[in-house]
Design an enzyme around this catalytic site. Structure first.
Site, PDB file in Angstrom:
ATOM      1  N   GLU A   4      -9.646  -1.471   5.435  1.00 53.16           N
ATOM      2  CA  GLU A   4     -10.244  -1.007   6.675  1.00 53.16           C
ATOM      3  C   GLU A   4     -11.567  -1.745   6.951  1.00 53.16           C
ATOM      4  O   GLU A   4     -12.122  -2.380   6.046  1.00 53.16           O
ATOM      5  CB  GLU A   4     -10.506   0.502   6.565  1.00 53.16           C
ATOM      6  CG  GLU A   4      -9.247   1.330   6.313  1.00 53.16           C
ATOM      7  CD  GLU A   4      -8.336   1.422   7.549  1.00 53.16           C
ATOM      8  OE1 GLU A   4      -8.241   0.457   8.332  1.00 53.16           O
ATOM      9  OE2 GLU A   4      -7.698   2.477   7.709  1.00 53.16           O
TER      10      GLU A   4
ATOM     11  N   HIS B  97      -7.300  -4.285  10.388  1.00 53.93           N
ATOM     12  CA  HIS B  97      -7.018  -4.222   8.946  1.00 53.93           C
ATOM     13  C   HIS B  97      -5.755  -5.004   8.571  1.00 53.93           C
ATOM     14  O   HIS B  97      -4.842  -5.159   9.385  1.00 53.93           O
ATOM     15  CB  HIS B  97      -6.938  -2.769   8.443  1.00 53.93           C
ATOM     16  CG  HIS B  97      -5.737  -1.982   8.877  1.00 53.93           C
ATOM     17  ND1 HIS B  97      -5.758  -0.608   8.998  1.00 53.93           N
ATOM     18  CD2 HIS B  97      -4.465  -2.342   9.198  1.00 53.93           C
ATOM     19  CE1 HIS B  97      -4.572  -0.171   9.355  1.00 53.93           C
ATOM     20  NE2 HIS B  97      -3.769  -1.202   9.492  1.00 53.93           N
TER      21      HIS B  97
ATOM     22  N   ASP C 136      -7.500  -1.876  14.298  1.00 55.48           N
ATOM     23  CA  ASP C 136      -8.886  -2.058  13.844  1.00 55.48           C
ATOM     24  C   ASP C 136      -9.055  -3.346  13.033  1.00 55.48           C
ATOM     25  O   ASP C 136     -10.100  -3.566  12.419  1.00 55.48           O
ATOM     26  CB  ASP C 136      -9.352  -0.847  13.011  1.00 55.48           C
ATOM     27  CG  ASP C 136      -8.553  -0.656  11.726  1.00 55.48           C
ATOM     28  OD1 ASP C 136      -7.640  -1.473  11.445  1.00 55.48           O
ATOM     29  OD2 ASP C 136      -8.839   0.308  10.995  1.00 55.48           O
TER      30      ASP C 136
ATOM     31  N   ASP D 287       0.829  -1.212   0.000  1.00 60.14           N
ATOM     32  CA  ASP D 287       0.000   0.000   0.000  1.00 60.14           C
ATOM     33  C   ASP D 287       0.860   1.256   0.000  1.00 60.14           C
ATOM     34  O   ASP D 287       2.091   1.183   0.142  1.00 60.14           O
ATOM     35  CB  ASP D 287      -0.964  -0.020   1.198  1.00 60.14           C
ATOM     36  CG  ASP D 287      -0.296  -0.413   2.513  1.00 60.14           C
ATOM     37  OD1 ASP D 287       0.940  -0.356   2.599  1.00 60.14           O
ATOM     38  OD2 ASP D 287      -1.022  -0.779   3.452  1.00 60.14           O
TER      39      ASP D 287
END
Ligand code: PGA
Length: 247
Positions: free
Chosen positions: A143, A138, A136, A67
């Site tokens: 996400e 991910h 979270d 990413d």
């Protein structure tokens, strides 16, 4: 899924580096999937040491990063391009034309995301992918709420990720709001996956990933479907797991 709980960060990093060394020794033309973040830095340090001692060569290796922030030029110190070169690529003999890191400054992301997927396919797919995990849940920048069938795409960063990553920027307002990321389905096509997590702030995400339901609320839970995935954890990251795993 294999779960390996290490005594500390050094042990975890060295065990995970061994997986890379074995992969590249078995196949010098291996295609490696690389990750940014604090967690894999120890693995990269081990790989640099192994390269310097002649144990591993990256000469014929291809790499793909997961990413990149949208809007950061590759020279920006918080870009993932910059990070990867600082932490690993500048210190080993990988060939620049075989290094793929998504660009944060494209005009046409529809075409670019497809191009990135095509490059992975043309290279023969990723042999070994390293992942961190967000607090979270991910993987890469997939996400909560991201489809588990997603491919490389542009995403809005979750408020939790912006908070977590603000430590790298002068202020929270400077954290980019969007990123390009390999999708969950792209990641799941890697032949082997290792995920590393340390610290108590990852414990809930690790539990959701390993023992929770398969859910886009924790995209790491999609790894439950993969036939060859190993979680490398320290005891703090493993503390909410209900079942017994080997130490
Ligand atoms: P970290 O990030 O290694 O900096 O905790 C992990 C991630 O967000 O994937």
């Amino acid at each position: 899924m294999n779960i390996i709980i290490s005594d500390d960060y050094q042990q975890m990093s060295s065990m995970a580096a061994q997986v890379f060394i074995q992969c590249v020794t078995a196949n010098p033309r291996a295609v490696l999937g690389l990750a940014t973040g604090s967690t894999p830095i120890g693995v990269y340090q081990n790989l640099i040491t192994s390269y310097q001692s002649g144990e591993i060569s990256f000469e014929s290796v291809t790499s793909f990063n997961l990413d990149e922030y949208i809007g950061l030029h590759r020279d920006h110190p918080q870009s993932y391009y910059y990070f990867m070169h600082q932490q690993l690529l500048n210190h080993v003999n990988i060939q620049g034309q075989r290094v793929f890191i998504p660009s944060g400054t494209e005009e046409d992301y529809g075409a670019y995301c497809q191009w990135y997927e095509d490059q992975i396919a043309e290279a023969g797919g990723i042999d070994l992918q390293i992942l961190g995990i967000g607090s979270d849940g991910h993987i890469a920048f997939n996400e909560p709420g991201t489809a588990l069938g997603s491919r490389t795409h542009i995403t809005e960063l979750d408020h939790q990720t912006i908070d977590d990553n603000a430590r790298f920027f002068d202020s929270k307002a400077d954290v980019p709001r969007r990123a390009i990321t390999m999708g969950v389905a792209t990641i799941l096509e890697a032949k082997e996956i290792i995920l590393l997590a340390t610290g108590q702030n990852k414990a809930q995400a690790v539990r959701d990933a390993i023992e929770g339901p398969l859910s886009s609320e924790c995209t790491a839970s999609a790894l439950q479907q993969h036939p060859n995935v190993t979680f490398y954890l320290d005891s703090a990251a493993a503390e909410l797991l209900k079942h017994e795993y080997k130490h």
